[in-house]
Design an enzyme around this catalytic site. Structure first.
Site, PDB file in Angstrom:
ATOM      1  N   ARG A   1      11.383   3.884   2.857  1.00 24.49           N
ATOM      2  CA  ARG A   1      11.106   2.932   3.950  1.00 24.49           C
ATOM      3  C   ARG A   1      12.371   2.139   4.209  1.00 24.49           C
ATOM      4  O   ARG A   1      13.034   1.684   3.261  1.00 24.49           O
ATOM      5  CB  ARG A   1       9.972   1.990   3.555  1.00 24.49           C
TER       6      ARG A   1
ATOM      7  N   ARG B   1       0.797  -1.217   0.000  1.00 26.28           N
ATOM      8  CA  ARG B   1       0.000   0.000   0.000  1.00 26.28           C
ATOM      9  C   ARG B   1       0.836   1.276   0.000  1.00 26.28           C
ATOM     10  O   ARG B   1       0.559   2.203  -0.741  1.00 26.28           O
ATOM     11  CB  ARG B   1      -0.903   0.076   1.252  1.00 26.28           C
ATOM     12  N   THR B   2       1.829   1.332   0.871  1.00 23.03           N
ATOM     13  CA  THR B   2       2.518   2.612   1.028  1.00 23.03           C
ATOM     14  C   THR B   2       3.241   2.987  -0.261  1.00 23.03           C
ATOM     15  O   THR B   2       3.088   4.092  -0.780  1.00 23.03           O
ATOM     16  CB  THR B   2       3.484   2.558   2.227  1.00 23.03           C
TER      17      THR B   2
ATOM     18  N   HIS C   1       5.665   6.097  11.382  1.00 18.37           N
ATOM     19  CA  HIS C   1       5.126   5.955  10.025  1.00 18.37           C
ATOM     20  C   HIS C   1       4.118   7.086   9.804  1.00 18.37           C
ATOM     21  O   HIS C   1       2.910   6.879   9.807  1.00 18.37           O
ATOM     22  CB  HIS C   1       4.460   4.576   9.915  1.00 18.37           C
TER      23      HIS C   1
ATOM     24  N   LYS D   1      25.474  -3.651  -1.740  1.00 23.61           N
ATOM     25  CA  LYS D   1      26.942  -3.619  -1.838  1.00 23.61           C
ATOM     26  C   LYS D   1      27.552  -2.922  -0.634  1.00 23.61           C
ATOM     27  O   LYS D   1      28.748  -2.736  -0.547  1.00 23.61           O
ATOM     28  CB  LYS D   1      27.360  -2.871  -3.101  1.00 23.61           C
TER      29      LYS D   1
HETATM   30  C1  NCD Z   1       2.157  -0.877   8.236  1.00 26.04           C
HETATM   31  C2  NCD Z   1       3.670  -0.712   8.321  1.00 26.04           C
HETATM   32  O1  NCD Z   1       4.363  -0.908   7.321  1.00 26.04           O
HETATM   33  O2  NCD Z   1       4.105  -0.322   9.388  1.00 26.04           O
HETATM   34  N1  NCD Z   1       1.720  -1.075   6.934  1.00 26.04           N
HETATM   35  C3  NCD Z   1       1.386   0.021   6.193  1.00 26.04           C
HETATM   36  O3  NCD Z   1       2.230   0.785   5.802  1.00 26.04           O
HETATM   37  N2  NCD Z   1       0.092   0.252   5.989  1.00 26.04           N
HETATM   38  C4  NCD Z   1       1.624  -1.873   9.208  1.00 26.04           C
HETATM   39  C5  NCD Z   1       2.187  -3.263   9.213  1.00 26.04           C
HETATM   40  O4  NCD Z   1       3.094  -3.596   8.444  1.00 26.04           O
HETATM   41  O5  NCD Z   1       1.698  -4.044  10.027  1.00 26.04           O
END
Ligand code: NCD
Length: 307
Positions: A102, A52-53, A130, A81
């Site tokens: 991320r 999703r993100t 997040h 690397k």
């Molecule tokens: C979350 C995350 O990556 O922290 N997912 C997301 O981005 N919607 C929650 C999760 O991974 O449980």
């Protein structure tokens, strides 16, 4: 250093509200925004799994008329690397206008922001925070409830490693009249730094519980979370704790009629699929709003960079 969003306190409460207003406007008039980022490039650097993100950031940029450069998985970039985050973002700053990153390490997004010459958006740093999931969560609550004030918010599951929980508590603690119910196994309680900074310091009422059924009737919001397997030191603990809470239609019998059931997703076992048809289930709405609020954030950071 460009304006970056690493954690929720980087945005004032007025900015949060304005981002939600912009996202609402984008939903109502998407064509007005379809050229806003023409000629701009978003780099998505994802060194941890995501559906999703990453896709919502990329869809957001395409819907703004911009383009996307993407690194997915630590194994496919020079990180494999041994390249540092600092060098990676200095490089990406030469190609793109904004970064969404991320990373499995807490603090990696901050290091990125300190070294990039373009805005960095933290799309999740380890078990820390997040912020853009929180933007999606706030927008969902505001749309569903018509307010972000005067509510009892229950957060349930892995409150220790769940980064979305940490950012959401921080954000909501700035609104008036909220109280929190923190539901988790003993081992997975909210870290004390989050409790101290967000709740104790502001005298916000909260209670901790290990039993969802005991408290479900008090809640206006129920935010379920996945037990974060990838952050556990041993598999045994994960297996013991993973099914601590499973929301079922049966358990919802004691809940309010206007409860808002949320989950950042991915769901593993925490919400039975039988709950999906319940009108109180809002987790796929969160997904949708997540794209619009990320559009609003990309516009804001790129425009501030230009000013
Ligand atoms: C979350 C995350 O990556 O922290 N997912 C997301 O981005 N919607 C929650 C999760 O991974 O449980």
């Amino acid at each position: 250093m460009a304006r970056s969003v690493i954690d929720i306190p980087d945005l004032s409460i007025e900015e949060l509200d304005r981002l939600m207003d912009t996202a609402e406007d984008i939903m109502a008039h998407p064509d007005r925004y379809s050229e806003r980022c023409r000629g701009k490039k978003l780099a998505t650097l994802f060194f941890e799994p995501s559906t999703r993100t990453r896709l919502s950031f990329e869809a957001a940029m395409y819907e703004l008329g911009g383009n996307v450069l993407s690194v997915t998985g630590a194994g496919t970039s020079s990180a494999a690397k041994g390249e540092s985050v600092a060098d990676t973002v200095k490089t990406v700053s030469c190609y793109a206008d904004i970064i969404a990153m991320r990373h499995p390490k807490e603090g990696a997004a901050l290091v990125a922001a300190q070294n990039a010459t373009i805005p960095v958006i933290n799309a999740g740093d380890g078990g820390h925070c997040h912020p853009t999931q929180t933007l999606a969560d706030l927008m969902t609550i505001r749309r569903e409830k018509g307010r972000l004030t005067n509510m009892t918010v229950g957060l349930c599951g892995d409150l220790k490693f769940g980064r979305t929980v940490h950012s959401l508590i921080q954000a909501l603690s700035r609104y008036e009249g909220l109280s929190f119910v923190l539901i988790s196994p003993e081992e997975l309680k909210v870290p004390s730094y989050v409790k101290n900074d967000a709740l104790k310091r502001r005298n916000i009422p909260y209670q901790q519980s290990t039993n969802l059924e005991d408290v479900i009737g008090d809640l206006d919001i129920l935010y379920m979370t996945r037990v974060q397997r990838e952050r556990f030191f041993n598999e045994e603990d994960y297996l013991r704790l993973r099914d601590s809470y499973i929301l079922t239609p049966e358990k919802l019998k004691g809940a309010k009629q206007d409860l808002c059931i949320m989950h950042p997703l991915p769901r593993v076992n925490e919400i039975s699929v039988a709950v999906d048809d319940d009108p109180r289930a809002c987790y796929f709405k969160q997904v949708l709003y997540g794209k619009f609020i990320r559009m609003a954030l990309i516009i804001k950071l790129l425009e501030e960079g230009r000013a």
